[in-house]
Design an enzyme around this catalytic site. Structure first.
Site, PDB file in Angstrom:
ATOM      1  N   TYR A 175     -17.297  42.226  35.415  1.00  0.00           N
ATOM      2  CA  TYR A 175     -17.659  43.631  35.180  1.00  0.00           C
ATOM      3  C   TYR A 175     -18.349  44.220  36.421  1.00  0.00           C
ATOM      4  O   TYR A 175     -17.990  45.304  36.892  1.00  0.00           O
ATOM      5  CB  TYR A 175     -18.579  43.726  33.955  1.00  0.00           C
ATOM      6  CG  TYR A 175     -19.241  45.069  33.792  1.00  0.00           C
ATOM      7  CD1 TYR A 175     -18.568  46.129  33.196  1.00  0.00           C
ATOM      8  CD2 TYR A 175     -20.551  45.286  34.242  1.00  0.00           C
ATOM      9  CE1 TYR A 175     -19.171  47.371  33.050  1.00  0.00           C
ATOM     10  CE2 TYR A 175     -21.159  46.518  34.097  1.00  0.00           C
ATOM     11  CZ  TYR A 175     -20.469  47.559  33.504  1.00  0.00           C
ATOM     12  OH  TYR A 175     -21.074  48.783  33.370  1.00  0.00           O
ATOM     13  N   GLU A 183     -25.599  46.757  37.422  1.00  0.00           N
ATOM     14  CA  GLU A 183     -25.019  45.412  37.393  1.00  0.00           C
ATOM     15  C   GLU A 183     -24.391  45.077  38.759  1.00  0.00           C
ATOM     16  O   GLU A 183     -24.217  43.914  39.093  1.00  0.00           O
ATOM     17  CB  GLU A 183     -23.988  45.359  36.259  1.00  0.00           C
ATOM     18  CG  GLU A 183     -23.399  44.006  35.934  1.00  0.00           C
ATOM     19  CD  GLU A 183     -24.353  43.012  35.284  1.00  0.00           C
ATOM     20  OE1 GLU A 183     -25.436  43.424  34.788  1.00  0.00           O
ATOM     21  OE2 GLU A 183     -24.033  41.816  35.289  1.00  0.00           O
ATOM     22  N   SER A 214     -23.033  51.212  38.116  1.00  0.00           N
ATOM     23  CA  SER A 214     -23.963  50.429  37.293  1.00  0.00           C
ATOM     24  C   SER A 214     -24.903  49.568  38.131  1.00  0.00           C
ATOM     25  O   SER A 214     -24.518  49.045  39.179  1.00  0.00           O
ATOM     26  CB  SER A 214     -23.134  49.511  36.389  1.00  0.00           C
ATOM     27  OG  SER A 214     -23.930  48.469  35.887  1.00  0.00           O
TER      28      SER A 214
HETATM   29  N1  GDD Z   1     -25.773  41.096  24.785  1.00  0.00           N
HETATM   30  C1  GDD Z   1     -26.644  40.087  24.682  1.00  0.00           C
HETATM   31  N2  GDD Z   1     -26.648  39.308  23.541  1.00  0.00           N
HETATM   32  N3  GDD Z   1     -27.469  39.842  25.715  1.00  0.00           N
HETATM   33  C2  GDD Z   1     -28.348  38.816  25.587  1.00  0.00           C
HETATM   34  C3  GDD Z   1     -28.426  38.025  24.446  1.00  0.00           C
HETATM   35  C4  GDD Z   1     -27.516  38.260  23.373  1.00  0.00           C
HETATM   36  O1  GDD Z   1     -27.506  37.606  22.344  1.00  0.00           O
HETATM   37  N4  GDD Z   1     -29.428  37.115  24.629  1.00  0.00           N
HETATM   38  C5  GDD Z   1     -29.948  37.348  25.829  1.00  0.00           C
HETATM   39  N5  GDD Z   1     -29.313  38.386  26.432  1.00  0.00           N
HETATM   40  C6  GDD Z   1     -29.566  38.884  27.781  1.00  0.00           C
HETATM   41  C7  GDD Z   1     -28.322  38.926  28.666  1.00  0.00           C
HETATM   42  O2  GDD Z   1     -28.025  37.624  29.157  1.00  0.00           O
HETATM   43  C8  GDD Z   1     -28.791  39.907  29.757  1.00  0.00           C
HETATM   44  O3  GDD Z   1     -29.556  39.230  30.716  1.00  0.00           O
HETATM   45  C9  GDD Z   1     -29.698  40.874  28.990  1.00  0.00           C
HETATM   46  O4  GDD Z   1     -29.990  40.263  27.732  1.00  0.00           O
HETATM   47  C10 GDD Z   1     -29.097  42.252  28.763  1.00  0.00           C
HETATM   48  O5  GDD Z   1     -27.806  42.098  28.224  1.00  0.00           O
HETATM   49  P1  GDD Z   1     -26.964  43.352  27.660  1.00  0.00           P
HETATM   50  O6  GDD Z   1     -27.775  44.128  26.712  1.00  0.00           O
HETATM   51  O7  GDD Z   1     -25.661  42.809  27.191  1.00  0.00           O
HETATM   52  O8  GDD Z   1     -26.796  44.310  28.938  1.00  0.00           O
HETATM   53  P2  GDD Z   1     -26.406  44.011  30.465  1.00  0.00           P
HETATM   54  O9  GDD Z   1     -27.653  44.155  31.273  1.00  0.00           O
HETATM   55  O10 GDD Z   1     -25.655  42.745  30.600  1.00  0.00           O
HETATM   56  O11 GDD Z   1     -25.409  45.198  30.790  1.00  0.00           O
HETATM   57  C11 GDD Z   1     -25.689  46.534  30.379  1.00  0.00           C
HETATM   58  O12 GDD Z   1     -26.331  47.227  31.415  1.00  0.00           O
HETATM   59  C12 GDD Z   1     -25.541  47.470  32.586  1.00  0.00           C
HETATM   60  C13 GDD Z   1     -26.429  48.212  33.594  1.00  0.00           C
HETATM   61  O13 GDD Z   1     -27.155  47.274  34.327  1.00  0.00           O
HETATM   62  C14 GDD Z   1     -24.366  47.202  29.978  1.00  0.00           C
HETATM   63  O14 GDD Z   1     -24.648  48.440  29.394  1.00  0.00           O
HETATM   64  C15 GDD Z   1     -23.495  47.453  31.173  1.00  0.00           C
HETATM   65  O15 GDD Z   1     -22.337  48.183  30.786  1.00  0.00           O
HETATM   66  C16 GDD Z   1     -24.309  48.267  32.197  1.00  0.00           C
HETATM   67  O16 GDD Z   1     -23.545  48.582  33.335  1.00  0.00           O
END
Ligand code: GDD
Length: 337
Positions: free
Chosen positions: A160, A138, A136
């Site tokens: 994670y 991440e 990832s």
């Molecule tokens: N989930 C979520 N909910 N994220 C929020 C929110 C909220 O209410 N508000 C702001 N965000 C911001 C998070 O802080 C983060 O910076 C961004 O939106 C994306 O969050 P997510 O959609 O939860 O994804 P992620 O980037 O943390 O992780 C995803 O991508 C990774 C690859 O880089 C997941 O799919 C991981 O499993 C994956 O590895």
């Protein structure tokens, strides 16, 4: 007998994380390529088993759990797959802060167990099991360079991310130590209508649809400044398969090469839903902030383009449109029930 119906001639794929967004896309893709698809599922009376059976009757469900090595060995002995796609994980970054130990066990040690099971079962002499690890972006966390490539050092910012770094390195290590055909795809964020509602993109398109239909009044979010390289999950599972068709295993960044902020995602969604300015509907709540944040991700997919011939087909605008259209239709159907 028709060759497609002869199970002995069909290539077999074993997928962990079969009920997740990527597992479902991959199952569909591999079925289209003529594979017999097996999906590992944990637990008793798992409610997702019924949903999966309805959606993909051709997937054979195999019991097993990434925290139980014996179950992985048994599953591989039974299936004898040609390809093993390890998509199973605790994948929600926010949750990993609250359940760090579980995340380390499933998302990190689970990879080690999968690799050990492959070493034990092996596969046919001239056809060893090929392994795909879902690494990832991440792992880049507090990024050391922009854009990020296969050679960019890691600096994970969540339990994670740390677990994924372990999974990535142990996959490399087993490749180098035991000659396994084990590849990792360093996938940047990938979304679509099948994305879980807890992730920010789907939370936005789904809540915007609900606001439009009068079901909900506001959308509550955390950090809207974060930037991500968002692609379409359907494009990304193709890259996984391509990696396992190469003579040599390797690691590849899979990304679009573009980055957008959560605010840009909001702007486009609210425009497409026809609600106008998102600021009229969005409330900030610090409970959605993370103890440490990943501010900016943008990947360089040049290696995947050159060596695999892979490139994304769905761009940012189209991705948002697909998700918005799906959520309007989905919530409308639910209203009528
Ligand atoms: N989930 C979520 N909910 N994220 C929020 C929110 C909220 O209410 N508000 C702001 N965000 C911001 C998070 O802080 C983060 O910076 C961004 O939106 C994306 O969050 P997510 O959609 O939860 O994804 P992620 O980037 O943390 O992780 C995803 O991508 C990774 C690859 O880089 C997941 O799919 C991981 O499993 C994956 O590895």
């Amino acid at each position: 007998m028709h060759p497609v119906l002869d199970l002995t001639l069909m290539r077999k794929a074993f997928i962990t994380g079969i009920t997740g967004q990527d597992g479902r896309h991959l199952a569909e893709f591999l079925h289209g390529k003529g594979y017999k698809v097996f999906g590992m599922m944990k637990g008793q009376h798992n409610p997702r088993a019924e949903l999966l059976r309805d959606e993909f009757p051709y997937v054979e469900i195999i019991p097993g759990d990434l925290t139980d090595l014996t179950s992985l060995v048994t599953a591989l002995e039974q299936v004898q797959p040609d390809e093993f796609y390890n998509l199973g994980a605790i994948s929600f970054v926010a949750m990993s802060f609250n359940q760090a130990e579980l995340t380390a066990n499933v998302t990190g040690l689970g990879v080690l167990r999968a690799l050990e099971a492959i070493r034990m079962v092996g596969g046919a002499q001239n056809n060893p099991i090929r392994f795909y690890q879902a690494s990832s972006s991440e792992m880049f966390g507090k990024v050391r360079e922009v854009p990020q490539t296969e050679l960019t050092p890691f600096h994970p910012r969540s339990p994670y991310g740390v677990a994924k770094v372990f999974g990535h390195h142990i996959t490399m290590n087993y490749r180098e130590s035991y000659g396994l055909h084990a590849s990792s795809g360093i996938l940047f964020n990938h979304e679509g209508p099948r994305r879980g509602l807890e992730f920010v993109t789907r939370k936005i398109t789904n809540t915007a649809a609900r606001i439009k239909l009068g079901i909900e009044k506001e959308l509550v979010l955390g950090n809207t400044d974060a930037k991500r390289d968002w692609g379409y999950a359907g494009d990304y599972v193709k890259a996984m398969w391509m990696m396992l068709q190469q003579d040599e295993p390797d690691d590849y960044v899979i990304a679009t090469g573009e980055t957008h902020s959560v605010e840009e995602f909001l702007t486009l969604t609210f425009e497409k839903v026809g609600l106008g300015d998102w600021k009229n509907y969005v409330r900030h709540d610090p409970k959605f902030l993370r103890p440490a944040e990943v501010d900016l991700l943008i990947g360089d997919p040049s290696k995947a383009k050159t060596k695999l011939g892979w490139q994304p087909e769905v761009g940012f605008d189209k991705l948002v449109e697909m998700m918005v259209e799906h959520d309007i239709a989905y919530e409308t159907r639910r209203l009528k029930k």
